[in-house]
Each structure stands twice: as structure tokens, then as C-alpha cells.
Enzyme design. Structure first.
Site, PDB file in Angstrom:
ATOM      1  N   HIS A  53       0.849  -1.205   0.000  1.00  0.00           N
ATOM      2  CA  HIS A  53       0.000   0.000   0.000  1.00  0.00           C
ATOM      3  C   HIS A  53       0.885   1.257   0.000  1.00  0.00           C
ATOM      4  O   HIS A  53       0.682   2.191   0.770  1.00  0.00           O
ATOM      5  CB  HIS A  53      -0.961   0.003   1.190  1.00  0.00           C
ATOM      6  CG  HIS A  53      -2.020  -1.058   1.081  1.00  0.00           C
ATOM      7  ND1 HIS A  53      -3.317  -0.787   0.717  1.00  0.00           N
ATOM      8  CD2 HIS A  53      -1.967  -2.402   1.252  1.00  0.00           C
ATOM      9  CE1 HIS A  53      -4.010  -1.912   0.691  1.00  0.00           C
ATOM     10  NE2 HIS A  53      -3.218  -2.913   1.006  1.00  0.00           N
ATOM     11  N   TYR A 317       3.555  -5.126   9.707  1.00  0.00           N
ATOM     12  CA  TYR A 317       3.350  -3.673   9.595  1.00  0.00           C
ATOM     13  C   TYR A 317       4.376  -2.940  10.463  1.00  0.00           C
ATOM     14  O   TYR A 317       4.915  -1.909  10.065  1.00  0.00           O
ATOM     15  CB  TYR A 317       1.936  -3.258  10.038  1.00  0.00           C
ATOM     16  CG  TYR A 317       0.794  -3.689   9.130  1.00  0.00           C
ATOM     17  CD1 TYR A 317       0.915  -4.754   8.251  1.00  0.00           C
ATOM     18  CD2 TYR A 317      -0.427  -3.034   9.170  1.00  0.00           C
ATOM     19  CE1 TYR A 317      -0.137  -5.162   7.446  1.00  0.00           C
ATOM     20  CE2 TYR A 317      -1.489  -3.421   8.361  1.00  0.00           C
ATOM     21  CZ  TYR A 317      -1.338  -4.493   7.506  1.00  0.00           C
ATOM     22  OH  TYR A 317      -2.388  -4.893   6.715  1.00  0.00           O
TER      23      TYR A 317
HETATM   24  C1  HEM Z   1      -0.683 -11.750   5.826  1.00  0.00           C
HETATM   25  C2  HEM Z   1      -1.437 -10.806   5.314  1.00  0.00           C
HETATM   26  C3  HEM Z   1      -0.978  -9.393   5.102  1.00  0.00           C
HETATM   27  C4  HEM Z   1       0.291  -8.874   5.001  1.00  0.00           C
HETATM   28  C5  HEM Z   1       1.617  -9.602   5.083  1.00  0.00           C
HETATM   29  C6  HEM Z   1       0.158  -7.441   4.809  1.00  0.00           C
HETATM   30  C7  HEM Z   1       1.216  -6.553   4.683  1.00  0.00           C
HETATM   31  C8  HEM Z   1       1.117  -5.169   4.700  1.00  0.00           C
HETATM   32  C9  HEM Z   1       2.217  -4.234   4.834  1.00  0.00           C
HETATM   33  C10 HEM Z   1       3.696  -4.589   4.918  1.00  0.00           C
HETATM   34  C11 HEM Z   1       1.704  -2.985   4.848  1.00  0.00           C
HETATM   35  C12 HEM Z   1       2.460  -1.644   5.016  1.00  0.00           C
HETATM   36  C13 HEM Z   1       2.477  -1.272   6.511  1.00  0.00           C
HETATM   37  C14 HEM Z   1       3.226   0.007   6.822  1.00  0.00           C
HETATM   38  O1  HEM Z   1       4.383   0.194   6.384  1.00  0.00           O
HETATM   39  O2  HEM Z   1       2.659   0.866   7.561  1.00  0.00           O
HETATM   40  C15 HEM Z   1       0.286  -3.122   4.692  1.00  0.00           C
HETATM   41  C16 HEM Z   1      -0.599  -2.072   4.623  1.00  0.00           C
HETATM   42  C17 HEM Z   1      -1.953  -2.222   4.497  1.00  0.00           C
HETATM   43  N1  HEM Z   1      -2.684  -3.400   4.545  1.00  0.00           N
HETATM   44 FE1  HEM Z   1      -1.951  -5.243   4.676  1.00  0.00          FE
HETATM   45  N2  HEM Z   1      -1.174  -7.110   4.781  1.00  0.00           N
HETATM   46  C18 HEM Z   1      -1.910  -8.278   4.956  1.00  0.00           C
HETATM   47  C19 HEM Z   1      -3.269  -8.407   5.028  1.00  0.00           C
HETATM   48  C20 HEM Z   1      -4.174  -7.368   4.913  1.00  0.00           C
HETATM   49  C21 HEM Z   1      -5.605  -7.459   5.048  1.00  0.00           C
HETATM   50  C22 HEM Z   1      -6.385  -8.740   5.395  1.00  0.00           C
HETATM   51  C23 HEM Z   1      -6.103  -6.202   4.863  1.00  0.00           C
HETATM   52  C24 HEM Z   1      -7.528  -5.699   4.892  1.00  0.00           C
HETATM   53  C25 HEM Z   1      -8.488  -6.222   5.569  1.00  0.00           C
HETATM   54  C26 HEM Z   1      -4.991  -5.309   4.634  1.00  0.00           C
HETATM   55  C27 HEM Z   1      -5.073  -3.958   4.409  1.00  0.00           C
HETATM   56  C28 HEM Z   1      -4.018  -3.086   4.384  1.00  0.00           C
HETATM   57  C29 HEM Z   1      -4.160  -1.652   4.216  1.00  0.00           C
HETATM   58  C30 HEM Z   1      -5.454  -0.857   4.002  1.00  0.00           C
HETATM   59  C31 HEM Z   1      -2.869  -1.116   4.294  1.00  0.00           C
HETATM   60  C32 HEM Z   1      -2.464   0.361   4.179  1.00  0.00           C
HETATM   61  C33 HEM Z   1      -2.586   1.015   5.531  1.00  0.00           C
HETATM   62  C34 HEM Z   1      -1.913   2.374   5.482  1.00  0.00           C
HETATM   63  O3  HEM Z   1      -2.391   3.234   4.726  1.00  0.00           O
HETATM   64  O4  HEM Z   1      -0.926   2.545   6.200  1.00  0.00           O
HETATM   65  N3  HEM Z   1      -3.841  -6.044   4.674  1.00  0.00           N
HETATM   66  N4  HEM Z   1      -0.051  -4.455   4.616  1.00  0.00           N
END
Ligand code: HEM
Length: 340
Positions: A53, A317
Site C-alpha cells: 500500500h 506492519y
Molecule cells: C498476511 C497478510 C498481510 C500482510 C503480510 C500485509 C502486509 C502489509 C504491509 C507490509 C503494509 C504496510 C504497513 C506500513 O508500512 O505501515 C500493509 C498495509 C496495508 N494493509 Fe496489509 N497485509 C496483509 C493483510 C491485509 C488485510 C487482510 C487487509 C484488509 C483487511 C490489509 C489492508 C491493508 C491496508 C489498508 C494497508 C495500508 C494502511 C496504510 O495506509 O498505512 N492487509 N499491509
């Protein structure tokens, strides 16, 4: 512009992740660092940006609770009244300069709460169900969907091999295809996808999934690099955007550990109040760059479910937050002031 005091209240937000970051994740022993290395392998090393993201904008507003949510949760955010909110709209994937496309999953991260008080952080997506039910599935899918430089597309054979081993993802893709995305950020329904337990004053624990249901249409997409973000930025300059926060009440038979499985559509839904977003700004150090929408930062009254994605997400995260905030901050790839 976002008020410095409000943003300041959401800094130093890496607490939840510290609990998990030293643990390896699941039977295949994936570590948060291995996840981040995988993002870098698939999307390139994008210094200073979120590893997933990566492209996004920051928003500010408030949530007006009508008190109905108290039936399910004792969290202060559900008492009648107003709670400040800071959030971030994003596109999934680790490329901060990706060309906007309606086929890329849209995200909305929100942090509810008063500076210094209990916070509720959530990261939601515009999907109907999530594509994976295990961290290992997510990890393998990243490589299966990696773009091959020679074609500019993922290798269809790699995706077929992945789907043969992960029927849950094949089923989830079919469910999402039956619920196609809306044209824009402003008219998207953003869902928690993962279940949580809500605990009320009497100690009753209820499985809940939540969604934000839009109250407006989106301004039409434009062409080019920021074809989805530009109309969102212009629409927010013209006036606030609003969503209803809907709490879907799970039955004892509903899965709480598998985000690829939808709950039956006849489940009771509690309308808990209205989210209003009033301002939008560039994602940079000092605002959204310094926020980690860790899904395990929860107030008293909301608890994690058994879903294995939750502790993984918290750890990854947090690790992503530490990696990107320790790197030189590059110029944002999307500057709201350049959108006229
Ligand atoms: C094992 C599953 C998942 C992994 C490994 C993963 C990994 C990540 C990572 C590395 C980030 C960046 C975090 C940061 O630097 O602040 C991120 C952001 C995000 N993830 Fe996931 N994610 C997963 C599952 C999900 C699920 C299930 C959802 C939604 C229900 C989701 C929604 C989001 C959103 C909306 C962001 C952006 C948040 C922001 O604007 O900072 N992710 N994710």
C-alpha cells in the site's frame, strides 16, 4: 491541512508490533523480515515508503457515534458523541508510483481516538472477501503474481500452480469477481474482512466484521497516473465525504479464522454512526508516513479473533514501519498540491 496536534497524537504507534516482531509466523516459520524482503523482491526496494500500500494520501475527519454500537462493545468510540479520526487512502502493492487502476485493491486505514487516549486502528479494503486465509498463502501469492519484466504481466503458469495449491484463493477470487469494484475511492465500501470480537459492558463477546458504506457517488475517474486519486482529491476539496459504520453480527457458526469465507448475507447489521472526512493531504513525514495502521491496536471492548492473519499483520506492519521510517524520506510520488 491536517492539524499538527491531531497528527502528533497518533505518532509513536509501533507498540502492538513489538509484541510480535521477534516471533516467527506459522508452521513455515516466516519472519516479518522475510515478508519485507519478499515485498522488495516483487516491487523493488522503495526507500522510505510502505512495503505494501505504498501509494496513498492522508485524510482527517471525525466519527459521530449514535450509541447503537454499545450493545456490542464497551469501547468509548461507540458512546454517543464525536471522536477524531485520521486515515489514509491507498492502493495495494509496493510501488509508490503505480499507475492508478480500478482493478488494484483500494485500502482505507483509520485511527480513531483522542491523542493520549485509547485508540482503535483498522486497515480495511474494498474487497468482498480477502484472498488468503494464511500468512503462507499471502507470501506465496505475492511471488505468483510477480510481474515478469519481458511481458509486463504476471506469469499465468505461476498463478495456475499457486491456485492449484490454494483453492481458498481461487474461491475468494470468484466471490470478489461477483462483487466488482466501484469506480472510485469515494464510493467504495471498505471492509475489515477479518473478524474481531466485540465485548460489551456485561462481558458478552460477539464476533463482528465491520464495513464503511459510502453515502456518495465518486467523481468519475480520470486518465493517467493518478486517475483514481485525482477525482478523490478534487471531490474532497469540494466538500466532506461520508460513510456509515456498519457492524455485522456473526453467528456462532460463522468462521472467525478465515477471511476468504463470506458470512451469510442475512446476518444482523448494527448501524453505529457516521464517518465524515473533511481534509486531504500529501503522505509525508509528520503525517501519514508516521502512522502504522496496526490492526491489533484495539481499545478495550474490541479483541482479536483467532484469524492467523492478525498477528502476522501486526508484526509485518511494525517491521515495515521501522524499515521505512529509518530510511531517507524521498519526495512523495503523489503530491495533492499538484492535482488541480
Ligand atoms: C498476511 C497478510 C498481510 C500482510 C503480510 C500485509 C502486509 C502489509 C504491509 C507490509 C503494509 C504496510 C504497513 C506500513 O508500512 O505501515 C500493509 C498495509 C496495508 N494493509 Fe496489509 N497485509 C496483509 C493483510 C491485509 C488485510 C487482510 C487487509 C484488509 C483487511 C490489509 C489492508 C491493508 C491496508 C489498508 C494497508 C495500508 C494502511 C496504510 O495506509 O498505512 N492487509 N499491509
Amino acid at each position: 491541512m491536517l492539524g499538527a496536534a491531531v497528527v502528533g497524537g497518533f505518532l509513536a504507534i509501533d507498540l502492538g508490533a513489538l509484541l510480535y516482531v521477534n516471533n516467527s509466523i506459522g508452521p513455515a516459520r516466516l519472519t516479518p523480515q522475510e515478508f519485507l524482503d519478499a515485498f522488495e523482491e516483487v516491487f523493488g526496494r522503495q526507500l522510505g515508503f510502505r512495503r505494501n500500500h505504498a501509494k496513498g494520501v492522508v485524510v482527517e475527519g471525525y466519527f459521530d457515534s449514535n450509541g447503537n454500537g454499545r450493545e456490542l462493545s464497551k469501547a468509548a468510540v461507540f458512546r454517543p458523541g464525536r471522536t477524531p479520526v485520521i486515515g489514509r487512502f491507498s492502493l495495494s502493492g509496493g510501488n509508490p508510483a503505480v499507475v492508478d487502476s480500478p482493478t488494484i485493491a483500494r485500502g482505507l486505514g483509520l485511527a480513531f481516538g483522542f491523542p493520549g487516549g485509547q485508540q482503535w486502528r483498522t486497515a480495511m479494503m474494498n474487497l468482498y472477501v480477502f484472498l488468503d486465509n494464511s500468512p503462507q498463502g499471502f507470501y506465496a501469492r505475492m511471488f505468483a503474481a510477480k510481474v515478469v519484466p519481458a511481458t509486463g504481466e504476471p506469469d499465468p503458469a505461476a498463478m495456475s500452480r499457486f491456485l492449484a495449491k490454494h483453492p481458498e484463493t481461487a474461491r475468494a477470487m470468484a466471490i470478489n469477481q461477483a462483487h466488482p469494484p466501484t469506480p472510485g475511492f469515494a464510493d467504495s465500501t471498505y471492509r475489515s474482512l477479518v473478524a474481531f470480537y466485540f465485548v460489551n459492558e456485561s462481558g458478552t463477546r460477539t464476533p463482528v466484521r465491520w464495513s464503511l458504506v459510502p453515502l456518495q457517488r465518486a467523481w468519475p475517474p480520470s486518465k493517467g497516473l493518478n486517475g483514481l486519486f485525482s477525482p478523490l482529491i478534487r471531490q474532497m476539496r469540494a466538500g466532506p465525504l461520508r460513510w456509515r459504520l456498519m457492524l455485522t453480527v456473526g453467528a456462532p457458526s460463522d468462521p472467525v479464522d478465515d477471511a476468504t469465507l463470506p458470512w451469510p448475507v442475512d446476518r444482523r447489521v448494527v448501524d453505529a454512526g457516521q464517518l465524515t472526512l473533511t481534509s486531504i493531504d500529501t503522505d509525508r513525514p509528520g503525517n501519514a508516513r508516521d502512522i502504522n495502521f496496526d490492526p491489533l491496536v484495539l481499545p478495550e471492548g474490541i479483541e482479536p479473533s483467532e484469524d492467523p492473519l492478525l498477528s502476522t499483520r501486526s508484526a509485518v506492519y511494525g517491521a515495515s514501519y521501522r524499515r521505512r521510517t529509518g530510511e531517507p524520506a524521498l519526495l512523495p510520488t503523489l503530491d495533492v498540491n499538484e492535482i488541480i
